[in-house]
Design a protein around this motif. Sequence first.
Motif, PDB file in Angstrom:
ATOM      1  N   THR A 105       0.801  -1.231   0.000  1.00 38.32           N
ATOM      2  CA  THR A 105       0.000   0.000   0.000  1.00 38.32           C
ATOM      3  C   THR A 105       0.835   1.283   0.000  1.00 38.32           C
ATOM      4  OG1 THR A 105      -0.121   0.202   2.421  1.00 38.32           O
ATOM      5  CG2 THR A 105      -1.776  -1.197   1.346  1.00 38.32           C
ATOM      6  N   GLY A 106       2.143   1.187   0.285  1.00 40.49           N
ATOM      7  CA  GLY A 106       2.986   2.373   0.355  1.00 40.49           C
ATOM      8  C   GLY A 106       2.873   3.119   1.673  1.00 40.49           C
ATOM      9  N   LEU A 107       2.179   2.543   2.633  1.00 46.96           N
ATOM     10  CA  LEU A 107       1.939   3.225   3.906  1.00 46.96           C
ATOM     11  C   LEU A 107       2.004   2.209   5.030  1.00 46.96           C
ATOM     12  CD1 LEU A 107       1.120   6.137   4.784  1.00 46.96           C
ATOM     13  CD2 LEU A 107      -1.234   5.334   4.816  1.00 46.96           C
ATOM     14  N   PHE A 108       2.644   2.580   6.147  1.00 46.75           N
ATOM     15  CA  PHE A 108       2.789   1.622   7.245  1.00 46.75           C
ATOM     16  C   PHE A 108       2.550   2.282   8.595  1.00 46.75           C
ATOM     17  CE2 PHE A 108       6.855   3.314   5.930  1.00 46.75           C
ATOM     18  CZ  PHE A 108       7.431   3.750   7.109  1.00 46.75           C
ATOM     19  N   VAL A 109       1.722   3.334   8.607  1.00 47.21           N
ATOM     20  CA  VAL A 109       1.389   3.969   9.898  1.00 47.21           C
ATOM     21  C   VAL A 109       0.803   2.948  10.859  1.00 47.21           C
ATOM     22  CG1 VAL A 109       1.108   6.315   9.024  1.00 47.21           C
ATOM     23  CG2 VAL A 109      -0.843   4.751   8.962  1.00 47.21           C
ATOM     24  N   MET A 110       0.058   1.990  10.319  1.00 49.29           N
ATOM     25  CA  MET A 110      -0.384   0.841  11.093  1.00 49.29           C
ATOM     26  C   MET A 110       0.491  -0.333  10.681  1.00 49.29           C
ATOM     27  SD  MET A 110      -2.811   1.550  13.162  1.00 49.29           S
ATOM     28  CE  MET A 110      -3.339  -0.129  13.530  1.00 49.29           C
ATOM     29  N   PRO A 111       1.258  -0.913  11.578  1.00 52.48           N
ATOM     30  CA  PRO A 111       1.197  -0.775  13.033  1.00 52.48           C
ATOM     31  C   PRO A 111       2.324   0.059  13.644  1.00 52.48           C
ATOM     32  CG  PRO A 111       2.305  -2.798  12.473  1.00 52.48           C
ATOM     33  CD  PRO A 111       2.016  -2.109  11.168  1.00 52.48           C
ATOM     34  N   VAL A 112       3.145   0.747  12.833  1.00 55.09           N
ATOM     35  CA  VAL A 112       4.359   1.380  13.356  1.00 55.09           C
ATOM     36  C   VAL A 112       4.067   2.522  14.334  1.00 55.09           C
ATOM     37  CG1 VAL A 112       6.323   2.847  12.710  1.00 55.09           C
ATOM     38  CG2 VAL A 112       5.959   0.672  11.561  1.00 55.09           C
ATOM     39  N   VAL A 113       3.138   3.436  13.965  1.00 52.33           N
ATOM     40  CA  VAL A 113       2.899   4.607  14.817  1.00 52.33           C
ATOM     41  C   VAL A 113       2.366   4.203  16.197  1.00 52.33           C
ATOM     42  CG1 VAL A 113       1.611   6.755  15.079  1.00 52.33           C
ATOM     43  CG2 VAL A 113       2.654   6.205  12.884  1.00 52.33           C
ATOM     44  N   PRO A 114       1.312   3.373  16.301  1.00 54.59           N
ATOM     45  CA  PRO A 114       0.869   2.960  17.645  1.00 54.59           C
ATOM     46  C   PRO A 114       1.967   2.221  18.425  1.00 54.59           C
ATOM     47  CG  PRO A 114      -0.813   2.463  16.020  1.00 54.59           C
ATOM     48  CD  PRO A 114       0.405   2.854  15.257  1.00 54.59           C
ATOM     49  N   TYR A 115       2.787   1.430  17.713  1.00 54.48           N
ATOM     50  CA  TYR A 115       3.866   0.701  18.398  1.00 54.48           C
ATOM     51  C   TYR A 115       4.891   1.661  18.980  1.00 54.48           C
ATOM     52  CZ  TYR A 115       7.806  -2.368  19.290  1.00 54.48           C
ATOM     53  OH  TYR A 115       8.850  -3.026  19.897  1.00 54.48           O
ATOM     54  N   LEU A 116       5.326   2.648  18.186  1.00 56.36           N
ATOM     55  CA  LEU A 116       6.297   3.613  18.688  1.00 56.36           C
ATOM     56  C   LEU A 116       5.717   4.421  19.854  1.00 56.36           C
ATOM     57  CD1 LEU A 116       7.946   4.985  15.405  1.00 56.36           C
ATOM     58  CD2 LEU A 116       8.937   3.410  17.078  1.00 56.36           C
ATOM     59  N   GLN A 117       4.432   4.732  19.778  1.00 54.78           N
ATOM     60  CA  GLN A 117       3.787   5.472  20.868  1.00 54.78           C
ATOM     61  C   GLN A 117       3.758   4.645  22.148  1.00 54.78           C
ATOM     62  OE1 GLN A 117       0.087   6.331  18.844  1.00 54.78           O
ATOM     63  NE2 GLN A 117       0.701   8.437  18.379  1.00 54.78           N
ATOM     64  N   SER A 118       3.777   3.320  22.017  1.00 53.82           N
ATOM     65  CA  SER A 118       3.724   2.446  23.192  1.00 53.82           C
ATOM     66  C   SER A 118       5.076   2.302  23.886  1.00 53.82           C
ATOM     67  CB  SER A 118       3.225   1.052  22.785  1.00 53.82           C
ATOM     68  OG  SER A 118       4.240   0.337  22.103  1.00 53.82           O
ATOM     69  N   LEU A 119       6.152   2.804  23.258  1.00 58.85           N
ATOM     70  CA  LEU A 119       7.494   2.640  23.820  1.00 58.85           C
ATOM     71  C   LEU A 119       7.860   3.767  24.785  1.00 58.85           C
ATOM     72  CD1 LEU A 119       9.480   1.344  20.708  1.00 58.85           C
ATOM     73  CD2 LEU A 119       8.314   0.043  22.492  1.00 58.85           C
ATOM     74  N   GLU A 120       6.932   4.666  25.043  1.00 57.94           N
ATOM     75  CA  GLU A 120       7.091   5.736  26.033  1.00 57.94           C
ATOM     76  C   GLU A 120       8.270   6.669  25.736  1.00 57.94           C
ATOM     77  OE1 GLU A 120       6.751   3.081  29.720  1.00 57.94           O
ATOM     78  OE2 GLU A 120       5.333   4.698  30.142  1.00 57.94           O
ATOM     79  N   PHE A 121       8.429   7.023  24.463  1.00 60.93           N
ATOM     80  CA  PHE A 121       9.370   8.084  24.117  1.00 60.93           C
ATOM     81  C   PHE A 121       8.788   9.417  24.584  1.00 60.93           C
ATOM     82  CE2 PHE A 121      10.482   5.066  20.587  1.00 60.93           C
ATOM     83  CZ  PHE A 121      11.824   4.917  20.896  1.00 60.93           C
ATOM     84  N   ASN A 122       9.670  10.390  24.872  1.00 60.96           N
ATOM     85  CA  ASN A 122       9.135  11.726  25.069  1.00 60.96           C
ATOM     86  C   ASN A 122       8.762  12.311  23.700  1.00 60.96           C
ATOM     87  OD1 ASN A 122      11.392  13.148  23.875  1.00 60.96           O
ATOM     88  ND2 ASN A 122      12.536  12.877  25.775  1.00 60.96           N
ATOM     89  N   LYS A 123       8.158  13.488  23.683  1.00 62.93           N
ATOM     90  CA  LYS A 123       7.609  14.042  22.442  1.00 62.93           C
ATOM     91  C   LYS A 123       8.673  14.197  21.358  1.00 62.93           C
ATOM     92  CE  LYS A 123       4.969  17.996  20.712  1.00 62.93           C
ATOM     93  NZ  LYS A 123       4.338  19.290  21.057  1.00 62.93           N
ATOM     94  N   ASP A 124       9.833  14.756  21.720  1.00 65.31           N
ATOM     95  CA  ASP A 124      10.892  14.977  20.740  1.00 65.31           C
ATOM     96  C   ASP A 124      11.470  13.658  20.239  1.00 65.31           C
ATOM     97  OD1 ASP A 124      10.613  17.715  20.925  1.00 65.31           O
ATOM     98  OD2 ASP A 124      12.127  17.910  22.497  1.00 65.31           O
ATOM     99  N   GLU A 125      11.651  12.699  21.147  1.00 61.56           N
ATOM    100  CA  GLU A 125      12.162  11.388  20.746  1.00 61.56           C
ATOM    101  C   GLU A 125      11.192  10.677  19.815  1.00 61.56           C
ATOM    102  OE1 GLU A 125      14.780  10.092  24.697  1.00 61.56           O
ATOM    103  OE2 GLU A 125      12.635   9.649  24.578  1.00 61.56           O
ATOM    104  N   LEU A 126       9.887  10.807  20.089  1.00 57.61           N
ATOM    105  CA  LEU A 126       8.890  10.160  19.245  1.00 57.61           C
ATOM    106  C   LEU A 126       8.918  10.724  17.830  1.00 57.61           C
ATOM    107  CD1 LEU A 126       6.533   8.217  18.884  1.00 57.61           C
ATOM    108  CD2 LEU A 126       4.995  10.011  19.726  1.00 57.61           C
TER     109      LEU A 126
END
Length: 252
Positions: free
Chosen positions: A144-165
């Motif tokens: 599809t050329g897009l991988f926001v699912m599942p990458v974005v929710p996964y990265l958000q679950s790793l508890e990065f701060n805003k700048d790190e995310l």
Amino acid sequence: MTEIWLPVLLTFLVGGLVKGAVGLGMPTVVLGVLSAYIPLPQAAALLVIPSLVTNIWQLISGGNLTSLVSRLAPLAVGLALGTVLAPIGMATVDAKFATRGLGLMLMVYAIIGLSAARFIIRPSLELWLSPLIGIIAGLVNAATGLFVMPVVPYLQSLEFNKDELVQALALCFTVGALALAFRLHQDEVPVFGDMSGSALALIAALLGMPIGKLLRARVSERVFRTSFYYCLLAIGGFLLLKTFFVSGLAYG
């Protein structure tokens, strides 16, 4: 020609605006909108250079790059391998099914964003979960050329701060864009065939990013994100309706 390029440039302008405002979203907006006008592989090829330039810019502007690359290497390697080695790519899959998959992914991503669901991944799970998520994301990226699912929710679950995310997203989107460019080339889709078109798209995206930053300073980020997710929900719904109720996908 103008009737094709005008929506392309406007779409990249809006995509840059969204990226400037919330730190992500340009590929999501661009592929979601342009797939209604031009074939999905062509839209993805146009996106490669603007996505690379804007994400590398975002990647190197933050700190802690070395530790971030080390932590996310399994995810990035899985993403690259999944994209390049996927059995199904945009150039070979039926256009209707690729567009339907894109529409469904946009809707799922929007629903998760609107629900404000938060998942926390324990460090002990990250070691084996990162490459698995990367491979799944690569398979989706190839089709599809897009991988926001599942990458974005996964990265958000790793508890990065805003700048790190923001920097982590830029790293993944850079790797994903490079892998997709290689995959499209493998599938004989000309990634760098229309350099003038890619350059215009890049200029439009770069013009949109500072506008987005200004908007972020004046509008609540929560309001902007909510509006963004509702727009994605509408775009995804439109793409699904189009593939189910319009016979064939025609592009002019």
